[in-house]
Scaffold this motif. Structure first.
Motif, PDB file in Angstrom:
ATOM      1  N   ARG A 215       0.831  -1.198   0.000  1.00 57.19           N
ATOM      2  CA  ARG A 215       0.000   0.000   0.000  1.00 57.19           C
ATOM      3  C   ARG A 215       0.870   1.254   0.000  1.00 57.19           C
ATOM      4  O   ARG A 215       1.976   1.261   0.525  1.00 57.19           O
ATOM      5  N   ASP A 216       0.325   2.292  -0.626  1.00 53.44           N
ATOM      6  CA  ASP A 216       1.039   3.563  -0.653  1.00 53.44           C
ATOM      7  C   ASP A 216       1.068   4.160   0.748  1.00 53.44           C
ATOM      8  O   ASP A 216       0.155   3.991   1.544  1.00 53.44           O
ATOM      9  N   GLY A 217       2.101   4.888   1.034  1.00 50.60           N
ATOM     10  CA  GLY A 217       2.227   5.560   2.315  1.00 50.60           C
ATOM     11  C   GLY A 217       3.616   6.131   2.449  1.00 50.60           C
ATOM     12  O   GLY A 217       4.519   5.814   1.670  1.00 50.60           O
ATOM     13  N   ALA A 218       3.780   6.971   3.454  1.00 49.70           N
ATOM     14  CA  ALA A 218       5.079   7.599   3.660  1.00 49.70           C
ATOM     15  C   ALA A 218       6.036   6.709   4.433  1.00 49.70           C
ATOM     16  O   ALA A 218       7.238   6.938   4.441  1.00 49.70           O
ATOM     17  N   GLY A 219       5.515   5.687   5.113  1.00 51.21           N
ATOM     18  CA  GLY A 219       6.383   4.819   5.907  1.00 51.21           C
ATOM     19  C   GLY A 219       6.859   5.482   7.183  1.00 51.21           C
ATOM     20  O   GLY A 219       7.928   5.148   7.697  1.00 51.21           O
ATOM     21  N   LEU A 220       6.061   6.417   7.705  1.00 50.98           N
ATOM     22  CA  LEU A 220       6.448   7.124   8.931  1.00 50.98           C
ATOM     23  C   LEU A 220       5.428   6.966  10.057  1.00 50.98           C
ATOM     24  O   LEU A 220       5.699   7.369  11.188  1.00 50.98           O
ATOM     25  N   GLY A 221       4.272   6.395   9.766  1.00 48.16           N
ATOM     26  CA  GLY A 221       3.223   6.283  10.777  1.00 48.16           C
ATOM     27  C   GLY A 221       3.658   5.517  12.011  1.00 48.16           C
ATOM     28  O   GLY A 221       3.473   5.978  13.149  1.00 48.16           O
ATOM     29  N   LEU A 222       4.257   4.344  11.826  1.00 50.44           N
ATOM     30  CA  LEU A 222       4.703   3.543  12.961  1.00 50.44           C
ATOM     31  C   LEU A 222       5.924   4.162  13.631  1.00 50.44           C
ATOM     32  O   LEU A 222       6.094   4.052  14.848  1.00 50.44           O
ATOM     33  N   ALA A 223       6.774   4.810  12.845  1.00 54.75           N
ATOM     34  CA  ALA A 223       7.949   5.462  13.424  1.00 54.75           C
ATOM     35  C   ALA A 223       7.539   6.575  14.380  1.00 54.75           C
ATOM     36  O   ALA A 223       8.085   6.701  15.489  1.00 54.75           O
ATOM     37  N   VAL A 224       6.574   7.384  13.966  1.00 56.31           N
ATOM     38  CA  VAL A 224       6.080   8.461  14.827  1.00 56.31           C
ATOM     39  C   VAL A 224       5.365   7.885  16.047  1.00 56.31           C
ATOM     40  O   VAL A 224       5.543   8.370  17.168  1.00 56.31           O
ATOM     41  N   SER A 225       4.582   6.829  15.843  1.00 58.18           N
ATOM     42  CA  SER A 225       3.824   6.219  16.937  1.00 58.18           C
ATOM     43  C   SER A 225       4.742   5.659  18.016  1.00 58.18           C
ATOM     44  O   SER A 225       4.544   5.895  19.216  1.00 58.18           O
ATOM     45  N   THR A 226       5.753   4.892  17.608  1.00 52.78           N
ATOM     46  CA  THR A 226       6.674   4.313  18.588  1.00 52.78           C
ATOM     47  C   THR A 226       7.465   5.400  19.304  1.00 52.78           C
ATOM     48  O   THR A 226       7.736   5.287  20.504  1.00 52.78           O
ATOM     49  N   LEU A 227       7.828   6.455  18.583  1.00 54.27           N
ATOM     50  CA  LEU A 227       8.561   7.561  19.194  1.00 54.27           C
ATOM     51  C   LEU A 227       7.767   8.180  20.338  1.00 54.27           C
ATOM     52  O   LEU A 227       8.275   8.349  21.452  1.00 54.27           O
ATOM     53  N   VAL A 228       6.496   8.493  20.089  1.00 54.90           N
ATOM     54  CA  VAL A 228       5.664   9.140  21.105  1.00 54.90           C
ATOM     55  C   VAL A 228       5.447   8.228  22.303  1.00 54.90           C
ATOM     56  O   VAL A 228       5.643   8.645  23.456  1.00 54.90           O
ATOM     57  N   ILE A 229       5.069   6.980  22.060  1.00 57.94           N
ATOM     58  CA  ILE A 229       4.776   6.068  23.161  1.00 57.94           C
ATOM     59  C   ILE A 229       6.015   5.789  24.007  1.00 57.94           C
ATOM     60  O   ILE A 229       5.946   5.781  25.249  1.00 57.94           O
ATOM     61  N   LYS A 230       7.138   5.570  23.381  1.00 54.95           N
ATOM     62  CA  LYS A 230       8.357   5.286  24.149  1.00 54.95           C
ATOM     63  C   LYS A 230       8.804   6.508  24.940  1.00 54.95           C
ATOM     64  O   LYS A 230       9.344   6.377  26.045  1.00 54.95           O
ATOM     65  N   GLU A 231       8.580   7.702  24.398  1.00 56.41           N
ATOM     66  CA  GLU A 231       8.941   8.910  25.131  1.00 56.41           C
ATOM     67  C   GLU A 231       7.990   9.173  26.294  1.00 56.41           C
ATOM     68  O   GLU A 231       8.310   9.938  27.197  1.00 56.41           O
ATOM     69  N   LEU A 232       6.826   8.538  26.268  1.00 55.88           N
ATOM     70  CA  LEU A 232       5.910   8.622  27.402  1.00 55.88           C
ATOM     71  C   LEU A 232       6.257   7.583  28.463  1.00 55.88           C
ATOM     72  O   LEU A 232       5.570   7.467  29.476  1.00 55.88           O
ATOM     73  N   GLY A 233       7.318   6.830  28.217  1.00 54.81           N
ATOM     74  CA  GLY A 233       7.734   5.790  29.149  1.00 54.81           C
ATOM     75  C   GLY A 233       6.978   4.496  28.939  1.00 54.81           C
ATOM     76  O   GLY A 233       6.934   3.643  29.834  1.00 54.81           O
ATOM     77  N   GLY A 234       6.380   4.325  27.747  1.00 57.55           N
ATOM     78  CA  GLY A 234       5.571   3.159  27.473  1.00 57.55           C
ATOM     79  C   GLY A 234       6.253   2.148  26.578  1.00 57.55           C
ATOM     80  O   GLY A 234       7.460   2.201  26.331  1.00 57.55           O
ATOM     81  N   SER A 235       5.462   1.216  26.061  1.00 54.55           N
ATOM     82  CA  SER A 235       5.975   0.152  25.201  1.00 54.55           C
ATOM     83  C   SER A 235       5.078  -0.011  23.986  1.00 54.55           C
ATOM     84  O   SER A 235       3.911   0.418  23.986  1.00 54.55           O
ATOM     85  N   PHE A 236       5.612  -0.657  22.954  1.00 53.32           N
ATOM     86  CA  PHE A 236       4.930  -0.781  21.669  1.00 53.32           C
ATOM     87  C   PHE A 236       5.241  -2.155  21.100  1.00 53.32           C
ATOM     88  O   PHE A 236       6.405  -2.518  20.947  1.00 53.32           O
ATOM     89  N   GLN A 237       4.205  -2.947  20.796  1.00 55.10           N
ATOM     90  CA  GLN A 237       4.407  -4.315  20.314  1.00 55.10           C
ATOM     91  C   GLN A 237       3.503  -4.608  19.136  1.00 55.10           C
ATOM     92  O   GLN A 237       2.325  -4.246  19.133  1.00 55.10           O
ATOM     93  N   ILE A 238       4.044  -5.289  18.119  1.00 58.27           N
ATOM     94  CA  ILE A 238       3.291  -5.650  16.922  1.00 58.27           C
ATOM     95  C   ILE A 238       3.278  -7.163  16.774  1.00 58.27           C
ATOM     96  O   ILE A 238       4.314  -7.813  16.858  1.00 58.27           O
ATOM     97  N   GLU A 239       2.074  -7.709  16.540  1.00 61.88           N
ATOM     98  CA  GLU A 239       1.911  -9.145  16.331  1.00 61.88           C
ATOM     99  C   GLU A 239       1.139  -9.380  15.043  1.00 61.88           C
ATOM    100  O   GLU A 239       0.169  -8.673  14.763  1.00 61.88           O
TER     101      GLU A 239
END
Length: 264
Positions: A215-239
């Motif tokens: 699919r078309d896309g910029a390829g930045l959606g998950l990068a931005v998402s993980t950045l924000v969550i990890k900076e909040l002291g959280g975690s991010f997992q994909i299955e």
């Protein structure tokens, strides 16, 4: 030594320079090279196919060829717009996290709000059908709403954009609060994630889907998402099993300690 954020959201070591301290994030040259690479193809298509349009509109006229060339130009323009919007969002998040690095509590707001309500509103705003979304549970959070909305909306956009054509889209959101954190999982029945890309899909400019289902896309959606969550002291997992859909689980603490941030 000090830590400064690079454009991809990671922290890099740099020597302390009291007289020449930078006020903003460090520019990652790898990130810039990837951006220039991804912009080069649509830019080239605009240039080449606009010339084809000129040729098609000279005598003898070839309107069919002109329309085909214009369609390619439009596709390239959309691609460039996607990249521009997502890079702008990525930069905005990095700058914001950089500005609050020494006081991560500034990433929280005084009044808590419903996570389920934000997800419902976001789903509607991006064009999702109401009957395709199911939300189980709810929780109140005090994370700045405009900050948390970024990963939530990006994950919902992925679910909407990577549908399986052979089945109606269904998205299940589970919200589970504990004494220490809030966990949100977003599970869809879309095309899934190819396991061989599992370690790369959260890197900037990596796109989901392969072959005919890419699919078309910029390829930045998950990068931005993980950045924000990890900076909040959280975690991010994909299955994902690569066929029946994708489940993304993110969690973040109720409160952010001053030492949680890796962005300075």
């Amino acid at each position: 030594m000090s830590h400064e954020p690079s454009v991809d959201g990671t922290a890099v070591d740099s020597p302390d320079e009291p007289s020449t301290v930078r006020d903003g994030p460090v520019v990652d040259t790898t990130y810039m090279r990837r951006l220039m690479h991804d912009l080069s193809a649509p830019t080239r298509h605009v240039s080449i196919f606009s010339e084809f349009v000129d040729e098609a509109l000279t005598e003898p006229l070839d309107l069919d060829d002109a329309r085909r060339s214009l369609a390619t130009v439009r596709t390239a323009a959309v691609r460039m717009q996607q990249l521009t919007l997502m890079v702008s969002l990525h930069m905005k998040m990095i700058e914001r996290l950089h500005a609050t690095a020494k006081n991560p509590r500034a990433r929280f707001q005084a009044e808590p709000y419903s996570v389920a309500e934000v997800i419902t509103e976001s789903w509607g705003s991006i064009g999702g059908r109401g009957d395709a979304l199911t939300i189980q549970g709810d929780a109140k959070t005090s994370v700045d709403e405009t900050l948390l909305l970024v990963p939530l909306e990006q994950l919902l956009r992925n679910a909407l954009g990577f549908q399986k054509e052979s089945r109606p889209l269904q998205v299940l959101v589970s919200i589970q609060p504990t004494d220490e954190l809030i966990s949100v999982s977003i599970e869809d029945n879309g095309i899934g994630v190819d396991t061989k890309y599992a370690e790369k899909i959260c890197e900037p400019f990596e796109c989901l889907g392969t072959g005919k289902e890419r699919r078309d896309g910029a390829g930045l959606g998950l990068a931005v998402s993980t950045l924000v969550i990890k900076e909040l002291g959280g975690s991010f997992q994909i299955e994902s099993d690569g066929e029946s859909g994708t489940k993304v689980t993110m969690s973040w603490p109720h409160h952010c300690n001053a030492g949680d941030s890796g962005v300075e």
